[in-house]
Structure formats: structure tokens, C-alpha cells
Design a protein around this motif. Structure first.
Motif, PDB file in Angstrom:
ATOM      1  N   ALA A   1     -50.519  39.576   9.951  1.00 28.41           N
ATOM      2  CA  ALA A   1     -51.240  40.072   8.772  1.00 28.41           C
ATOM      3  C   ALA A   1     -50.556  41.297   8.187  1.00 28.41           C
ATOM      4  O   ALA A   1     -50.435  41.436   6.954  1.00 28.41           O
ATOM      5  N   GLU A   2     -50.093  42.209   9.059  1.00 34.18           N
ATOM      6  CA  GLU A   2     -49.404  43.412   8.577  1.00 34.18           C
ATOM      7  C   GLU A   2     -48.084  43.054   7.904  1.00 34.18           C
ATOM      8  O   GLU A   2     -47.739  43.610   6.852  1.00 34.18           O
ATOM      9  N   LEU A   3     -47.342  42.137   8.496  1.00 37.11           N
ATOM     10  CA  LEU A   3     -46.060  41.748   7.912  1.00 37.11           C
ATOM     11  C   LEU A   3     -46.272  41.131   6.535  1.00 37.11           C
ATOM     12  O   LEU A   3     -45.574  41.476   5.570  1.00 37.11           O
ATOM     13  N   ARG A   4     -47.244  40.239   6.423  1.00 34.97           N
ATOM     14  CA  ARG A   4     -47.508  39.583   5.142  1.00 34.97           C
ATOM     15  C   ARG A   4     -47.916  40.605   4.083  1.00 34.97           C
ATOM     16  O   ARG A   4     -47.461  40.551   2.925  1.00 34.97           O
TER      17      ARG A   4
ATOM     18  N   ARG B   1     -51.993  38.495  15.828  1.00 37.42           N
ATOM     19  CA  ARG B   1     -50.932  38.234  16.795  1.00 37.42           C
ATOM     20  C   ARG B   1     -49.627  38.832  16.281  1.00 37.42           C
ATOM     21  O   ARG B   1     -49.412  38.911  15.075  1.00 37.42           O
ATOM     22  N   PRO B   2     -48.731  39.214  17.184  1.00 38.27           N
ATOM     23  CA  PRO B   2     -47.510  39.885  16.711  1.00 38.27           C
ATOM     24  C   PRO B   2     -46.532  38.916  16.065  1.00 38.27           C
ATOM     25  O   PRO B   2     -46.204  37.862  16.611  1.00 38.27           O
TER      26      PRO B   2
ATOM     27  N   VAL C   1     -38.963  43.317   6.519  1.00 37.20           N
ATOM     28  CA  VAL C   1     -39.840  43.384   5.341  1.00 37.20           C
ATOM     29  C   VAL C   1     -39.014  43.383   4.062  1.00 37.20           C
ATOM     30  O   VAL C   1     -39.319  42.662   3.102  1.00 37.20           O
ATOM     31  N   ALA C   2     -37.966  44.187   4.028  1.00 37.03           N
ATOM     32  CA  ALA C   2     -37.144  44.285   2.815  1.00 37.03           C
ATOM     33  C   ALA C   2     -36.478  42.950   2.488  1.00 37.03           C
ATOM     34  O   ALA C   2     -36.422  42.541   1.321  1.00 37.03           O
ATOM     35  N   LEU C   3     -35.962  42.272   3.504  1.00 41.76           N
ATOM     36  CA  LEU C   3     -35.362  40.959   3.280  1.00 41.76           C
ATOM     37  C   LEU C   3     -36.390  39.976   2.718  1.00 41.76           C
ATOM     38  O   LEU C   3     -36.144  39.275   1.724  1.00 41.76           O
ATOM     39  N   LEU C   4     -37.554  39.896   3.342  1.00 43.60           N
ATOM     40  CA  LEU C   4     -38.557  38.918   2.911  1.00 43.60           C
ATOM     41  C   LEU C   4     -39.096  39.249   1.522  1.00 43.60           C
ATOM     42  O   LEU C   4     -39.359  38.348   0.722  1.00 43.60           O
TER      43      LEU C   4
ATOM     44  N   ALA D   1     -48.753  33.353   9.039  1.00 45.84           N
ATOM     45  CA  ALA D   1     -49.763  34.354   8.689  1.00 45.84           C
ATOM     46  C   ALA D   1     -50.952  33.742   7.961  1.00 45.84           C
ATOM     47  O   ALA D   1     -52.017  34.375   7.864  1.00 45.84           O
ATOM     48  N   GLU D   2     -50.792  32.532   7.436  1.00 44.25           N
ATOM     49  CA  GLU D   2     -51.892  31.891   6.717  1.00 44.25           C
ATOM     50  C   GLU D   2     -52.995  31.418   7.654  1.00 44.25           C
ATOM     51  O   GLU D   2     -54.135  31.216   7.226  1.00 44.25           O
ATOM     52  N   ASP D   3     -52.671  31.220   8.918  1.00 46.10           N
ATOM     53  CA  ASP D   3     -53.663  30.788   9.909  1.00 46.10           C
ATOM     54  C   ASP D   3     -54.436  32.010  10.399  1.00 46.10           C
ATOM     55  O   ASP D   3     -53.850  32.920  10.986  1.00 46.10           O
TER      56      ASP D   3
END
Length: 669
Positions: free
Chosen positions: A138-141, A120-121, A174-177, A112-114
Motif C-alpha cells: 500500500a505504501e509503495l503504491r 504485506r511488504p 519508487v522513482a523508476l515506477l 497492491a490491488e489485493d
């Protein structure tokens, strides 16, 4: 155990990779780099099998150099450097990378840093409707950053436990991360587990937060789990907060946080830097002899092991799509999430493998185009039995590899995949365990595939087959052992302060060497054949279950005096799990009682625990100290003669055991 001897001559492979595929494989490039920088043997034989065998021997004979090479190749970020790779190689108790600090979630979100990856998914999510919903990097981060900030505001600190009662949906990732970002310890159960099964697990670790779904859809039906969640809340006094995940669209229960409240804050991610051996998650064994073992694995160990496995063995890299049919109650879900470490896009499917028909998983593959399609051997065999033709009827051109686990893939399964999916298909039958959350043996993209075999032991795994005296075997059936430590081996079990339960689980038979509980054969050409469990653990579709869970439910029924459940791997790849019941006086095993038993197991444990048959027995055999005898009965049902299956002097009633011998004879006739 009796088995047919393996042929000594190298068989003709079903499939072999071409030169271009070998040259482009990450394991090939890693081999050359490790030879140049870390002392690995040069890849100069011209024989890919010999090259891999040399690399594998080096990886276990020079553990510090190999794992240092893995950290360098994958650019592992240590915020503080390590003092040495392996300070103590003893098992149990190996000490990896002392002094190092890192964070699993930081590595999982590196892609996600790139900026090029922002839209992208990271996740492609599907349910039985087959509507595909992407979650971008981006959404996941952003969601992980927000959820981690909320956990910190709730007082969650490194080492606290955070639990999930969730299906295979993006909210679980998301919860795990977010939990890992805080340095807390994740643990999860799938929502088809009944309250008792969940509490047997979660009460051991005392979670402070519970992420819980209101229900789920499976097999075309809605399953409301709000009453179960309420029971969990009542019986987990350690909880400080509950996060409501409204998969069915219901309102949150009293005092629960909503998912939107947790994930809508605009904040930068903060990744707690933890020691290499800091706990990442707790996974659970089956609980055959009591409560499930709460298996603790480390942040650093899982980062390294899953980078190695996803990158070198699965040959995944940034942008590749990675599917595995799994649930959050199985280690393969944790393994799937590990694909994020190499920048792969995860395909999450929340639904039945057989709804509306047996081709459900292949339809997900058609819609999501994974490079690697992971499933169970049982699913492959079900497709073969149903005479479906997914390679003809669906567009599966993106699938380069079909990987299977949960049980050994029978030879007919290899042939069916080759004929019905694609002739140029890498088939990777793999085998490992919840205990290490990875594979001991499995896929290697540069090696040929032989029918009925796993391609090779994995890198960094000192895999051998031993006889009862600890002698290594080739071309003979022996116990699967691991002779060298692995970073993802448990740091211990929860609530096992002196480590005695951990030692007894893996190191009692061969002190200092890991005994896993599988029968295997190592072939002369480097392959591995798995023959099934050598212990009595039930293993249905890869989900290990405890017989004690079933006994607890079944024997609550007044009609049942005692019971015995056995799981058998069948030669055709199937699995037979009969339940033998010794009835109370006056009880009759009719259809109504059979259904009552099945309903109790389904509702109080899970549908996976429901036995295939319920059989009346004159009694249950025990040892002289009163323990139920499971392994000898399993051996009898597999065809082992009674005098070889058990020591008659160790049984309280030999005539009862002869009943099970007759059942075995009747099944073979």
C-alpha cells in the motif's frame, strides 16, 4: 581460445530436484497449460530434462505461440489488444505485439490491488546496520502515485527522460515506477560513479528530472556526494527539476524539491497506456570504444521477459522474497525490480558486500529470509577463500536457491555452496547481459545441477554456439549467438537514428543473428558452460566497464604518455585487471605515482575501475590505423601464442607486443 574439451558422457549431478519440487514448479504447470492451450509438446516422457528440452525447442521454434502463452499465463493486461504477436521476426527490427498498449508500473503494482496484500511488504530494505525497514504494498503504491502526479505537474510527458543518481534504496524503486507510470523513460547511475562517468551517460539522453541522493554509506564510511550532484546540475542543461533524497539527512540544495514533497500527495495512481515498444528505460554499455552505448528497452518487452524469467526460471510468486546484491548502475537492479511483476517481495541491500566482513550478504539473508539469494560468483569464491561457514553459523533455512552471475561460477564455487549452505540447494549460475536485461541461460527449477554448468538455455532464447563460419557447435567452444528475436532486445540505441551503431554492435559478424561476445560450450546433456568474454569489454563483478573511461582519466596525468587496461577471467573464478602505462620522458613509476593513478581512477570514475596492478610498459601496441590493440593482448595474457593472438602485419610495433608476451610467460612461471 584453447580450452579443455568437455566430457561427452553425462556427469553425475551435484543436485537434482525431488518429484514434489518438480511438480510444484511454475514452469511445470506452465508447460502443462501451454500444451493444453497453445500447442506446446505434452510433458509425457517421465524425464524432466527431456521435457524441458522439448519445451525449450518449442519456445524458440514457435515464437508467436510461446509468447502468447506467456501473456496468457501471467494475465498480461493489454488495454488495447494486439493485432499479432510477431509482425516481423527480422533481427534487428523485430516487431512485437503491434497495436497493444500496456504499462509496466501498473503490472509491477498489481499485487497492491489485493486488499490482503496491503500491509504485506513489497520491499524489505537494509543497510550495513542490518536494521530492516519494510515498505508495504500500500505504501509503495501510494508513493508511486504521488511521485507520478508530481512528475506530470512538472511537465514530464511520455518519452521524456527521468534520471536517478541513487543507491539501492526504496526511493530508487519508487522513482523508476513513477517514471514508468507517466510513460517517461528511466535511467540511473549508482552514486559511486564520478561526475564524468555519469555525465557521459546522462548527457546523451538529456533528462528533465534528476532524483539525487546527498550521499551514501559504504564500508562503514560516509560518502558525501553533494559536490558531484552540483556538478551534474551544472552540466545537464535539460534539467527542469531536481529531487533531493536526504540519505545523509542534509538540507536540500537551492530550488530542489524534497523527497517528502514528491511522495506525500494522496492521489490515485494513473498509468499511462503506451505502445508495446514504448521505451521503458535506458541502460548503458561499458563504453569500450567511446561513449557508453545508451541501450533502449521497451515497456512491453521487459514486462514479458521479466514475467517469464521471475516466474518460470526463478520460480517466484506472490509473497516470495527475492534478494540480489546489486547497484542501480547494473542491469541486475532492473532485473531485481522485475520481481514485483510476479508479486515477490524485493530485498534491497545498500552497503558493502565485505563490511564488516565477508559474511555481510549472508547476514542480510538471515535477517530477511529470501527464497532466492542472488550474488556474484566472485563473492562466493571470496567466501570460500575466507573459509567461512554461513550455513553452519547463520539461519539460512529459507534460502531455496542461490543464483550467481557477473562471471562464470567455478566448479569449486558450486561445491562450496553445496557443502556450506545446504545440500538440498538449487544452485543457479546464470548469464545474460545489459543488452537484453535478462538471462540467455541459467536456472531451471526442474533440472539437475551439474558442477561448472548453467543448467540450460532459457525459454524463448535461440541460444547456440557458432564457429567463425556460422556453424552450430556442440561440445566445442564457440561464440554465443541468439538466432531468434527476444522481446527485451533493444528497440535501438539512443541517438542512433539510422541504427548503424546497434547493427554494428551485435549483427556485424553474423548478419541477422545476435552475437553477444561470450565464449560458450553447449554440452551434450543440455547444459551451458561460459568461458568468459570474447571481446575486450572489462567485466568486474558483473559491472561492465569501458577501457576508454580509464584511459581518459589516467592519461590526463602528466606522467602518463599512454595506457592499456585488460580484464582477464581467471581459472579460480577471480578477475585480474592490470593497467599498463607508457610513461612520459623523465617520469618514474614509483609507489607515489601508482597511488596517484589509483586515486584519480577511484575519484573520477568509481572504485570498481581501480586496476589490480599498475605495470610499466615500453609502449602500447596499435593497429596500423592507430587503434589500441586490446583483444590480442588479452589473448597473450591468457596464454595464446603470439602468432595465433594477432596478425603480425597488422601491428605498428611487434617488439612492443613481445613485452606483453613476456609478462604472460612470467605470470605462468
Amino acid at each position: 581460445m584453447t580450452t579443455t574439451p568437455q566430457p561427452s558422457a553425462t556427469p553425475t549431478p551435484l543436485w537434482a530436484p525431488g518429484p514434489d519440487r518438480i511438480a510444484s514448479a511454475q514452469v511445470t504447470r506452465f508447460h502443462d497449460w501451454a500444451a493444453a492451450h497453445h500447442g506446446a509438446p505434452a510433458r509425457d516422457t517421465g524425464d524432466p530434462a527431456a521435457d524441458y528440452a522439448a519445451l525449450q525447442r518449442w519456445s524458440t521454434g514457435h515464437l508467436p505461440e510461446f509468447w502468447a502463452a506467456v501473456t496468457g499465463w501471467f494475465d498480461v493486461r493489454f488495454s488495447t489488444p494486439y493485432e499479432t504477436v510477431l509482425a516481423d521476426a527480422a533481427m534487428p527490427g523485430a516487431r512485437w505485439f503491434p497495436g497493444a498498449r500496456l504499462n509496466y508500473a501498473e503490472h509491477a503494482l498489481r499485487a497492491a490491488e489485493d486488499p490482503a496484500n496491503a500491509d504485506r511488504p513489497a520491499l524489505l530494505c537494509a543497510d550495513e546496520s542490518l536494521e530492516i525497514r519494510p515498505v508495504t504494498w500500500a505504501e509503495l503504491r501510494a508513493q508511486v502515485a504521488s511521485a507520478a502526479a508530481v512528475l506530470r505537474r512538472l511537465g514530464v510527458r511520455p518519452g521524456d527522460r527521468v534520471s536517478g543518481y541513487l543507491p539501492n534504496i526504496p526511493q530508487a524503486v519508487v522513482a523508476l515506477l513513477a517514471t514508468a507510470a507517466v510513460g517517461a523513460v528511466w535511467t540511473s547511475c549508482a552514486p559511486d560513479f564520478g561526475a564524468r562517468s555519469v555525465l557521459d551517460r546522462f548527457q546523451q539522453v538529456e533528462p528533465v528530472v534528476l532524483f539525487a541522493v546527498d550521499g551514501y554509506r559504504y564500508g562503514g564510511k560516509v560518502h558525501d556526494r553533494r559536490d558531484t550532484v552540483a556538478e551534474l546540475r551544472r552540466n545537464l542543461p535539460s534539467l527542469r527539476a531536481v529531487v533531493h533524497v536526504p540519505l545523509l539527512g542534509t538540507e536540500p540544495p537551492e530550488s530542489a524539491l524534497t523527497w517528502d514533497e514528491v511522495t506525500s500527495h494522496d492521489t490515485a495512481p494513473v498509468f499511462e497506456q503506451v505502445t508495446f515498444d514504448h521505451p521503458l528505460w535506458v541502460l548503458y554499455s561499458s563504453g569500450t570504444t567511446g561513449l557508453p552505448k545508451a541501450i533502449v528497452q521497451s515497456q512491453g518487452g521487459i514486462v514479458l521477459e521479466h514475467l517469464k524469467q521471475a516466474g518460470l526460471h526463478c520460480d517466484l510468486t506472490t509473497g516470495d522474497r527475492f534478494f540480489w546484491y546489486t547497484s542501480t548502475g547494473w542491469m541486475m537492479w532492473n532485473f531485481l525490480v522485475g520481481g514485483l511483476l510476479v508479486g515477490a517481495t524485493l530485498v534491497l541491500y545498500d552497503g558493502s558486500a565485505g563490511h564488516p566482513d565477508v559474511q555481510a550478504q549472508w547476514r542480510v539473508a538471515e535477517r530477511t529470509a529470501p527464497k532466492l539469494f542472488g550474488t556474484s560468483a566472485a563473492y562466493v569464491m571470496a567466501c570460500r577463500k575466507a573459509d567461512v561457514h554461513p550455513g553452519r553459523d547463520l539461519d539460512l533455512s529459507a534460502v531455496r536457491c542461490v543464483a550467481t552471475t557477473g562471471s562464470p561460477l567455478p566448479p569449486d564455487g558450486f561445491r562450496w555452496l553445496h557443502e556450506e549452505i545446504a545440500e538440498d540447494l538449487w544452485i543457479a549460475s546464470v548469464s545474460g547481459g545489459t543488452d537484453v536485461c535478462t538471462c540467455f541461460a541459467g536456472g531451471v527449477p526442474t533440472l539437475p545441477v551439474h558442477v561448472g554448468e548453467l543448467q540450460a538455455p532459457c525459454l524463448g532464447v535461440g541460444l547456440q554456439a557458432w564457429d567463425a563460419q556460422g556453424k552450430p557447435l556442440t561440445d566445442e567452444v564457440g561464440e554465443l549467438v541468439v538466432t531468434t528475436p527476444m522481446p527485451s532486445m533493444p528497440t535501438g540505441f539512443w541517438n542512433d537514428p539510422d541504427g548503424s551503431r546497434y547493427r554494428d554492435s551485435y549483427f556485424d559478424t553474423y548478419p541477422g543473428t545476435w552475437r553477444h561476445g561470450d565464449w560458450i560450450t553447449l554440452t551434450p546433456h543440455g547444459g551451458v558452460v561460459i568461458h568468459g568474454r570474447s571481446d575486450s569489454t572489462l567485466n568486474r563483478q558483473g559491472v561492465r566497464m569501458g577501457s576508454s573511461d580509464i584511459y581518459e582519466v589516467v592519461e590526463r596525468l602528466p606522467e602518463i604518455r599512454e595506457s592499456l587496461v585488460i580484464g582477464l577471467e581467471l581459472p579460480d573464478g577471480g578477475y585480474w585487471m592490470p593497467l599498463f602505462v607508457h610513461l612520459a620522458p623523465g617520469a618514474v613509476l614509483d609507489d607515489a605515482l601508482r597511488e596517484k593513478i589509483r586515486r584519480a581512477v577511484r575519484e573520477q570514475l568509481s572504485p570498481r575501475h581501480v586496476p589490480d596492478e599498475v605495470i610499466e610498459a615500453p609502449g602500447v601496441p596499435h593497429t596500423l590505423t592507430g587503434k589500441r590493440i586490446e583483444v590480442p593482448v588479452k589473448r597473450l595474457l591468457q596464454g595464446t601464442p603470439l602468432e595465433r593472438a594477432v596478425n603480425p602485419g597488422s601491428v605498428d610495433d611487434l617488439e612492443v607486443l613481445r613485452f606483453y608476451q613476456r609478462v604472460a610467460e612470467d605470470r605462468r612461471s
